[in-house]
Design an enzyme around this catalytic site. Sequence first.
Site, mmCIF file in Angstrom:
data_model
loop_
_atom_site.group_PDB
_atom_site.id
_atom_site.type_symbol
_atom_site.label_atom_id
_atom_site.label_comp_id
_atom_site.label_asym_id
_atom_site.label_seq_id
_atom_site.Cartn_x
_atom_site.Cartn_y
_atom_site.Cartn_z
ATOM 1 N N LEU A 148 -4.147 -4.345 3.373
ATOM 2 C CA LEU A 148 -4.691 -3.213 4.110
ATOM 3 C C LEU A 148 -3.496 -2.525 4.739
ATOM 4 O O LEU A 148 -2.625 -3.196 5.319
ATOM 5 C CB LEU A 148 -5.672 -3.659 5.197
ATOM 6 C CG LEU A 148 -7.054 -4.133 4.748
ATOM 7 C CD1 LEU A 148 -7.833 -4.681 5.935
ATOM 8 C CD2 LEU A 148 -7.835 -3.003 4.085
ATOM 9 N N ASP A 149 -3.406 -1.195 4.630
ATOM 10 C CA ASP A 149 -2.237 -0.521 5.194
ATOM 11 C C ASP A 149 -2.273 -0.553 6.719
ATOM 12 O O ASP A 149 -3.263 -0.976 7.327
ATOM 13 C CB ASP A 149 -2.092 0.902 4.639
ATOM 14 C CG ASP A 149 -3.253 1.817 5.008
ATOM 15 O OD1 ASP A 149 -3.788 1.695 6.128
ATOM 16 O OD2 ASP A 149 -3.634 2.661 4.180
ATOM 17 N N LYS A 150 -1.198 -0.126 7.330
ATOM 18 C CA LYS A 150 -1.035 -0.247 8.781
ATOM 19 C C LYS A 150 -2.175 0.414 9.553
ATOM 20 O O LYS A 150 -2.650 -0.122 10.561
ATOM 21 C CB LYS A 150 0.307 0.371 9.200
ATOM 22 C CG LYS A 150 0.584 0.288 10.695
ATOM 23 C CD LYS A 150 1.896 0.965 11.057
ATOM 24 C CE LYS A 150 2.115 0.936 12.570
ATOM 25 N NZ LYS A 150 3.361 1.650 12.948
ATOM 26 N N ALA A 151 -2.631 1.564 9.079
ATOM 27 C CA ALA A 151 -3.664 2.304 9.810
ATOM 28 C C ALA A 151 -5.069 1.803 9.522
ATOM 29 O O ALA A 151 -6.018 2.234 10.179
ATOM 30 C CB ALA A 151 -3.560 3.789 9.475
ATOM 31 N N SER A 152 -5.216 0.892 8.554
ATOM 32 C CA SER A 152 -6.542 0.397 8.188
ATOM 33 C C SER A 152 -6.850 -0.903 8.908
ATOM 34 O O SER A 152 -5.956 -1.591 9.396
ATOM 35 C CB SER A 152 -6.635 0.194 6.671
ATOM 36 O OG SER A 152 -6.410 1.421 5.994
#
Length: 245
Positions: free
Chosen positions: A112-116
Amino acid sequence: MVVNRRPPTKHGLARVLSKRGVCSRTQAAQWIGEGRVTLSGRTIRDPEFPTPVDSDAIAIDGKPLAKRAPIHLMLNKPRGLVTTTADERGRDTVYRCFEGADLGWIAPVGRLDKASEGLLLFSNDPEWAARIADPQRGPDKTYHVQANAMPEPAQLSAMIAGVDAGGEHLSAKSARLLRTGEKNAWLEIVLDEGRNRQIRRLLAAFDIEVLRLVRVAIGDLALGELPKGQWRRLTAEEAASLSPL
């Protein structure tokens, strides 16, 4: 009576260490190169040295390699953490959530990317993880997405049909409206594959910005009421249902 026995399955030593849940394949290759790994008392410096998967003659730093029980975990990933073991820019990683837990080596299953935020799996079992990440046979992933617009039904249908963006064809298995506010909406988007920033790029093709992105389920495994930043072990039934043999 002649009994034909199959020879033991062999892989490169670094891969065997990874498959046994000791460490990552890259870390194993480094240890082997440093002369820390022996096989039947012999120091092996070739990461590709053919080794039986179930060998009981492997030792690291002189200590025999013990068989580890498989570990399967789920984490409710908070926003702002990167999915990596260490970050070259010094950002907090998802491993902060496991501080103080004696789990040994575990790796994230997908990203999951940083903002997710939301459901993220971890395991010390690379084969189990590979089956989950397989784009053909792996389970679907379900996301709740807050968007800065209220998509029309035709746009939701177009997301399922797919668009070409950045040289890739991006699509959703399903996309539906959950609820709307005055200026934004929550969508449920299901993916049957995992491409880099797929949902953000898909919605951007329709000039829609993602405000929040939460993975709420992988297959039948739901995030449920697990608090943000907390983790729990999967039951044997949950682990088996996610990654059938």
